[in-house]
Design a protein around this motif. Structure first.
Motif, PDB file in Angstrom:
ATOM      1  N   GLU A 144       0.842  -1.196   0.000  1.00 49.11           N
ATOM      2  CA  GLU A 144       0.000   0.000   0.000  1.00 49.11           C
ATOM      3  C   GLU A 144       0.881   1.252   0.000  1.00 49.11           C
ATOM      4  O   GLU A 144       2.090   1.168   0.275  1.00 49.11           O
ATOM      5  CB  GLU A 144      -0.919  -0.007   1.222  1.00 49.11           C
TER       6      GLU A 144
ATOM      7  N   THR B 176      -6.365  -1.312   3.672  1.00 46.69           N
ATOM      8  CA  THR B 176      -7.433  -1.818   2.813  1.00 46.69           C
ATOM      9  C   THR B 176      -8.337  -2.726   3.636  1.00 46.69           C
ATOM     10  O   THR B 176      -7.859  -3.625   4.336  1.00 46.69           O
ATOM     11  CB  THR B 176      -6.852  -2.587   1.614  1.00 46.69           C
TER      12      THR B 176
ATOM     13  N   ASN C 280     -12.577  -1.778   0.323  1.00 46.33           N
ATOM     14  CA  ASN C 280     -12.174  -0.389   0.123  1.00 46.33           C
ATOM     15  C   ASN C 280     -10.700  -0.241   0.446  1.00 46.33           C
ATOM     16  O   ASN C 280     -10.210  -0.790   1.442  1.00 46.33           O
ATOM     17  CB  ASN C 280     -12.980   0.548   1.040  1.00 46.33           C
TER      18      ASN C 280
ATOM     19  N   ARG D 248      -6.469   1.117  -1.180  1.00 49.22           N
ATOM     20  CA  ARG D 248      -5.526   1.398  -2.254  1.00 49.22           C
ATOM     21  C   ARG D 248      -4.337   0.451  -2.144  1.00 49.22           C
ATOM     22  O   ARG D 248      -3.865   0.146  -1.048  1.00 49.22           O
ATOM     23  CB  ARG D 248      -5.008   2.837  -2.180  1.00 49.22           C
ATOM     24  N   LYS D 249      -3.862  -0.003  -3.287  1.00 51.68           N
ATOM     25  CA  LYS D 249      -2.618  -0.770  -3.367  1.00 51.68           C
ATOM     26  C   LYS D 249      -1.688  -0.049  -4.330  1.00 51.68           C
ATOM     27  O   LYS D 249      -2.138   0.585  -5.284  1.00 51.68           O
ATOM     28  CB  LYS D 249      -2.879  -2.204  -3.839  1.00 51.68           C
ATOM     29  N   MET D 250      -0.389  -0.158  -4.113  1.00 49.60           N
ATOM     30  CA  MET D 250       0.581   0.629  -4.874  1.00 49.60           C
ATOM     31  C   MET D 250       1.699  -0.264  -5.407  1.00 49.60           C
ATOM     32  O   MET D 250       2.010  -1.303  -4.832  1.00 49.60           O
ATOM     33  CB  MET D 250       1.167   1.710  -3.967  1.00 49.60           C
TER      34      MET D 250
ATOM     35  N   SER E 287     -10.481   0.010 -10.114  1.00 45.97           N
ATOM     36  CA  SER E 287      -9.737   0.656 -11.196  1.00 45.97           C
ATOM     37  C   SER E 287      -8.251   0.469 -10.930  1.00 45.97           C
ATOM     38  O   SER E 287      -7.824   0.220  -9.799  1.00 45.97           O
ATOM     39  CB  SER E 287     -10.082   2.145 -11.305  1.00 45.97           C
TER      40      SER E 287
ATOM     41  N   SER F  78       1.126  -0.257 -11.673  1.00 52.19           N
ATOM     42  CA  SER F  78      -0.150   0.428 -11.470  1.00 52.19           C
ATOM     43  C   SER F  78      -0.456   0.615  -9.995  1.00 52.19           C
ATOM     44  O   SER F  78       0.149  -0.008  -9.112  1.00 52.19           O
ATOM     45  CB  SER F  78      -1.286  -0.391 -12.108  1.00 52.19           C
ATOM     46  N   GLU F  79      -1.430   1.460  -9.769  1.00 57.74           N
ATOM     47  CA  GLU F  79      -2.089   1.556  -8.470  1.00 57.74           C
ATOM     48  C   GLU F  79      -3.408   0.804  -8.588  1.00 57.74           C
ATOM     49  O   GLU F  79      -4.033   0.808  -9.649  1.00 57.74           O
ATOM     50  CB  GLU F  79      -2.342   3.022  -8.113  1.00 57.74           C
TER      51      GLU F  79
ATOM     52  N   VAL G 107      -7.190   0.722  -7.085  1.00 54.86           N
ATOM     53  CA  VAL G 107      -8.151   1.522  -6.323  1.00 54.86           C
ATOM     54  C   VAL G 107      -9.412   0.696  -6.152  1.00 54.86           C
ATOM     55  O   VAL G 107     -10.001   0.223  -7.133  1.00 54.86           O
ATOM     56  CB  VAL G 107      -8.466   2.841  -7.051  1.00 54.86           C
TER      57      VAL G 107
ATOM     58  N   ASP H 192     -13.056   1.048  -4.517  1.00 52.01           N
ATOM     59  CA  ASP H 192     -14.079   1.912  -3.931  1.00 52.01           C
ATOM     60  C   ASP H 192     -15.388   1.143  -3.851  1.00 52.01           C
ATOM     61  O   ASP H 192     -16.106   0.977  -4.840  1.00 52.01           O
ATOM     62  CB  ASP H 192     -14.269   3.173  -4.778  1.00 52.01           C
TER      63      ASP H 192
END
Length: 390
Positions: free
Chosen positions: A139, A151, A163, A165-167, A201, A217-218, A220, A222
């Motif tokens: 993350e 998350t 819900n 974010r991963k990075m 996404s 990528s990230e 997302v 939601d």
């Protein structure tokens, strides 16, 4: 007595089976035909435009999840898989990452921790390269400490809602399925997330100066709603994602050696043809000292990788030993690339040669799948019995 070969000074080929050599040579020939002619341009452009096509071609060769059994996977030895990783990264780290994330992270997670329904739905297509996978653990604020991930996964009736974010997710923007790890009320859980799910996404990350020929990528999430069947039934607790990382780290032990080998071979070829002061620079003592030291480290790393491969094939490979290999082989490969760059002089920073590309790629490999500091502490704990992570 066999003749001394500068490409195999320790005669490691004599320790390999005919099948292992055939697999290695097949992957080497594939890279030479399909990747090497284009990789410098892809790196300079910062993209991997043929990623999906490459995945299908690799699937046809049996490279994707090749060390797994059943569900269309090749079921090769761990050593054969390592040799494939070596050849892929001898071409470029980004190409090896494509295969590692597909097979050792996303596919392995489903194969080891998934339900029979999840395995039959995804693994045959992923093995064939018809479906691309990614693995979402890291993350923005939590890399080396995945236990602090933010998350979340909460129950809503029979469904799960994710819900977060991963990075730094390889393959994220081209993936058909993401294995995502999230914190639920009962601890960390893994989920098989179709990337077509509403609320999911994967924006592409730009402005990288390393692993440029790779999709990063990230992720997302939601309010991504998933059925109960999306959860990995056995994938609970940090043990599950960490076991996947160990699989990927094993491939890196081999892959980094391939990058170092390419840098060494490039420096050797350059030194024997580049003339200064009326003679090839290979004839000067300082250059020979560099080449000898580089050869020592590359081929010691290869022996270490092979030893770990044999341990893994025997079912005796410990995670501390994987840390040993990753820490040593990546660090030494990076140093080999830096030394090779000095032999090439100004040409060493040109993409006409592969050295600077491998050098910058290895700066990422040094810190992903566990930083060198974390692997040092893993070994420190194993040696002393005292954990020093906190």
């Amino acid at each position: 007595m066999t003749a001394f070969r500068r490409t195999d000074p320790l005669d490691v080929d004599s320790l390999l089976s005919a099948e292992e050599i055939e697999i290695r040579d097949t992957v080497r020939a594939f890279c030479a035909e399909h990747v090497t002619p284009h990789i410098a341009e892809w790196f300079e452009r910062g993209e991997l435009p043929t990623a999906r096509e490459l995945a299908k071609e690799m699937g046809a060769l049996g490279l994707l999840g090749m060390h797994l059994t059943g569900y269309g996977c090749a079921g090769t030895s761990a050593t054969a898989y390592g040799l494939a990783c070596l050849e892929l990264e001898a071409c470029d780290s980004g190409i090896r990452s494509l295969v590692s994330v597909q097979g050792s992270l996303a596919m392995y997670a489903i194969w080891r921790w998934g339900s029979e329904e999840q395995k039959t739905e995804w693994l045959p297509r992923m093995a064939a390269g018809e479906a691309i996978g990614c693995f979402g653990l890291t993350e923005p604020d939590h890399g080396s400490d995945p236990g602090s991930m933010r998350t979340s996964a909460r129950r809503d009736g029979a469904d799960w809602v994710l819900n977060g974010r991963k990075m730094w997710i390889t393959n994220g923007s081209i993936a058909d399925v993401a294995v995502v790890w999230a914190r639920a009320e009962d601890g960390v859980r893994g989920f098989v997330v179709p990337t077509s799910a509403p609320g999911f996404s994967a924006p592409l990350m730009h402005r990288k100066l390393s692993l440029r020929a790779s999709v990063t990528s990230e992720l997302v999430l939601d309010d991504v709603r998933l059925p109960a069947s999306a959860a990995l039934p056995e994938g609970t607790g940090l043990r599950a994602p960490l076991s996947c990382l160990n699989e990927a780290r094993y491939g890196i032990v081999w892959g980094a050696t391939g990058a170092g080998r390419t840098a060494l071979e490039t420096a050797l070829d350059y030194a024997t043809t580049r003339e200064q002061f009326g003679r090839p620079i290979a004839g000067f003592q300082l250059t020979q000292a560099k080449l000898a030291d580089m050869a020592l480290e590359v081929h010691k790393s290869l022996l270490l990788a092979l030893h770990l491969g044999r341990l893994k094939d025997a079912g005796n490979l410990r995670h501390e030993q994987v840390s040993f290999g990753k820490l040593n082989n990546v660090r030494e490969a990076l140093d080999v690339c830096r030394t090779a760059r000095t032999i090439l002089g100004a040409n060493g920073i040109s993409l006409e040669y592969p050295v600077i590309r491998h050098m910058t790629n290895l700066e990422s490999v040094l810190t992903y799948e566990g930083t060198s500091e974390m692997h040092t502490l893993v070994l420190g704990q194993a040696l002393t019995g005292h954990p020093a992570f906190r």
